[in-house]
Design a protein around this motif. Sequence first.
Motif, short mmCIF file in Angstrom:
data_model
loop_
_atom_site.label_atom_id
_atom_site.label_comp_id
_atom_site.label_asym_id
_atom_site.label_seq_id
_atom_site.Cartn_x
_atom_site.Cartn_y
_atom_site.Cartn_z
N LEU A 130 -0.04 3.49 3.78
CA LEU A 130 0.66 2.42 4.52
C LEU A 130 -0.09 1.09 4.44
CD1 LEU A 130 2.01 4.15 7.78
CD2 LEU A 130 3.24 3.57 5.68
N GLU A 131 -1.37 1.15 4.14
CA GLU A 131 -2.13 -0.10 3.90
C GLU A 131 -1.97 -0.56 2.45
OE1 GLU A 131 -5.90 0.72 6.89
OE2 GLU A 131 -6.30 0.29 4.76
N TRP A 132 -2.00 0.40 1.56
CA TRP A 132 -1.99 0.12 0.12
C TRP A 132 -0.70 -0.57 -0.34
CZ3 TRP A 132 0.85 2.07 -4.13
CH2 TRP A 132 0.28 1.85 -5.38
N VAL A 133 0.45 -0.10 0.17
CA VAL A 133 1.74 -0.65 -0.29
C VAL A 133 1.84 -2.16 0.03
CG1 VAL A 133 4.26 -0.54 -0.02
CG2 VAL A 133 2.95 1.56 -0.38
N PRO A 134 1.58 -2.59 1.28
CA PRO A 134 1.63 -4.03 1.54
C PRO A 134 0.56 -4.82 0.77
CG PRO A 134 1.73 -2.81 3.60
CD PRO A 134 1.42 -1.83 2.53
N GLU A 135 -0.62 -4.26 0.60
CA GLU A 135 -1.67 -4.97 -0.18
C GLU A 135 -1.22 -5.22 -1.61
OE1 GLU A 135 -5.46 -2.82 1.98
OE2 GLU A 135 -5.16 -2.46 -0.16
N PHE A 188 8.91 -4.36 -7.95
CA PHE A 188 9.25 -3.91 -9.30
C PHE A 188 8.16 -3.08 -9.95
CE2 PHE A 188 6.88 -6.22 -12.60
CZ PHE A 188 6.17 -7.11 -11.81
N ARG A 189 6.95 -3.05 -9.36
CA ARG A 189 5.90 -2.23 -9.96
C ARG A 189 5.68 -0.90 -9.24
NH1 ARG A 189 1.13 -5.90 -12.55
NH2 ARG A 189 0.11 -3.86 -12.44
N PHE A 190 6.46 -0.65 -8.19
CA PHE A 190 6.34 0.64 -7.49
C PHE A 190 7.32 1.64 -8.08
CE2 PHE A 190 5.00 -2.02 -3.71
CZ PHE A 190 3.67 -1.62 -3.75
N TYR A 191 6.86 2.88 -8.24
CA TYR A 191 7.77 3.94 -8.64
C TYR A 191 8.67 4.28 -7.44
CZ TYR A 191 5.14 5.10 -12.93
OH TYR A 191 4.55 5.07 -14.17
N GLU A 192 9.85 4.80 -7.78
CA GLU A 192 10.82 5.15 -6.73
C GLU A 192 10.22 6.13 -5.72
OE1 GLU A 192 14.75 5.64 -8.32
OE2 GLU A 192 15.16 7.24 -6.89
N ARG A 193 9.42 7.08 -6.19
CA ARG A 193 8.86 8.07 -5.27
C ARG A 193 7.89 7.40 -4.30
NH1 ARG A 193 3.78 10.03 -7.36
NH2 ARG A 193 3.92 12.01 -6.24
N GLU A 194 7.33 6.28 -4.69
CA GLU A 194 6.41 5.56 -3.80
C GLU A 194 7.16 4.81 -2.69
OE1 GLU A 194 3.55 5.18 -7.62
OE2 GLU A 194 4.32 3.32 -6.79
N THR A 195 8.29 4.20 -3.04
CA THR A 195 9.05 3.51 -2.00
C THR A 195 9.66 4.54 -1.04
OG1 THR A 195 11.07 3.40 -3.30
CG2 THR A 195 9.58 1.52 -3.49
N ALA A 196 10.05 5.69 -1.60
CA ALA A 196 10.60 6.76 -0.74
C ALA A 196 9.50 7.27 0.19
CB ALA A 196 11.14 7.90 -1.59
N ALA A 197 8.29 7.43 -0.35
CA ALA A 197 7.17 7.92 0.47
C ALA A 197 6.83 6.89 1.55
CB ALA A 197 5.95 8.19 -0.41
N TYR A 198 6.90 5.62 1.21
CA TYR A 198 6.59 4.58 2.20
C TYR A 198 7.58 4.68 3.37
CZ TYR A 198 5.62 0.20 4.53
OH TYR A 198 5.29 -0.73 5.50
N ALA A 199 8.89 4.77 3.05
CA ALA A 199 9.92 4.86 4.10
C ALA A 199 9.66 6.09 4.97
CB ALA A 199 11.30 4.91 3.48
N LEU A 200 9.33 7.18 4.31
CA LEU A 200 9.13 8.44 5.03
C LEU A 200 7.93 8.36 5.97
CD1 LEU A 200 10.77 11.10 4.40
CD2 LEU A 200 8.62 11.96 3.47
N VAL A 201 6.80 7.90 5.44
CA VAL A 201 5.57 7.86 6.23
C VAL A 201 5.69 6.81 7.33
CG1 VAL A 201 3.06 7.54 6.15
CG2 VAL A 201 4.22 8.63 4.24
N ARG A 202 6.37 5.72 7.06
CA ARG A 202 6.54 4.65 8.04
C ARG A 202 7.60 5.02 9.08
NH1 ARG A 202 3.30 1.23 9.70
NH2 ARG A 202 2.96 -0.15 7.94
N GLY A 203 8.41 6.05 8.80
CA GLY A 203 9.44 6.48 9.73
C GLY A 203 10.69 5.62 9.67
#
Length: 325
Positions: free
Chosen positions: A27-32, A215-230
């Motif tokens: 959750l820190e890495w994605v915004p950075e 545009f540089r995130f894989y789809e599974r990463e954006t899905a994981a972000y949504a999931l972990v962030r709730g």
Amino acid sequence: MKCRKCGHEAVINMRQHKLALCGEHFLEWVPEQTQRFIEKYGMFTPDERILVAVSGGKDSLSLWDVLLRLGYKADGMYIGLGIDGGVDYSSQSHEMCEKFLANIKSQNCIPTWQPTLHVVDVAQLYGETIPDVAARTTRGRGKPCSVCGLVKRHVMNRVARDGGYGVLVTGHNLDDEVAVLLGNTLTWNAGYLLRQAPVLPADKPGLARKVKPFFRFYERETAAYALVRGIEYIYDECPFAEGSTSIAHKEILNQMEKDSPGVKLRFYLDFLRAREQGLFAQQAAHVELSACDKCGQPTSAPGLCAFCRLWEGKKTDGVGQASQV
Ligand code: AMP
Ligand code: FES
Ligand code: ZN
Ligand code: ZN
């Protein structure tokens, strides 16, 4: 698998970066990373008002979340397309956007901005849903996706321009971009290749700058972000996307990625480098644009733009009503 930063159990392993992270550090890495991409590609600055096109899906809602947490002045825009598909697709998508906004406002995690959500309902404004327009016109050979893309582009531009937003942001991820890239490469469509980029400048009067910070995130990463962030989002794809070439391309590329981690990212970044070096530059023929007689957006055709021509067969003057947006 352990988190590289703290040694706790990892929630995601990103093989292309050789990086595994726990929930907290992800959750820190994605915004950075997002901030890094915004700066590296000169997308926008904290002073600009930003319009995020939100579809109710994981990418665009996660993106809006990240931009707000980073302190950007980001508002949302949802376009109601009137798609049912047996799952009440458009209403469900709209609801997800409203829920997200109510939720993030209640969390007190946004530094300064009070975000709003613009909602444009195509049927209410123009008198027909996207599937209805598609059935009436010959565009798209029975599938509404082409009409839908045209209408979305027009409405996004219009809301950005009328609302005085400096930049229009969409949630496209790397998988989306690479699937399009593969399609354009298979046909060697140099004109499309030239226009495929994470930042499209507002180089024509009446057009908003368009950027894709994810545009540089894989789809599974954006899905994981949504999931972990709730973040709750609509899991269903658009019912009309079933069997589309872009989904088939995504599957093929994922198969390649399995055998060769990072191949999707390299394919895209190497393409951007080749593009920067002018590989498709001779395609940049100057196209004379004029303002559409009805809506004022730039068009290469004389008279009405493709969007306004869509509604010509209709009795009600929907385009006139649209100026209320
Ligand atoms: P798609 O073309 O469905 O893959 O969506 C790509 C991006 O377009 C999304 O990440 C959103 O930013 C935007 N978008 C798609 N559908 C809508 C919609 N109905 N309303 C607003 N934005 C949308
Ligand atoms: Fe527009 Fe599917 S036809 S989202
Ligand atoms: Zn950790
Ligand atoms: Zn027009």
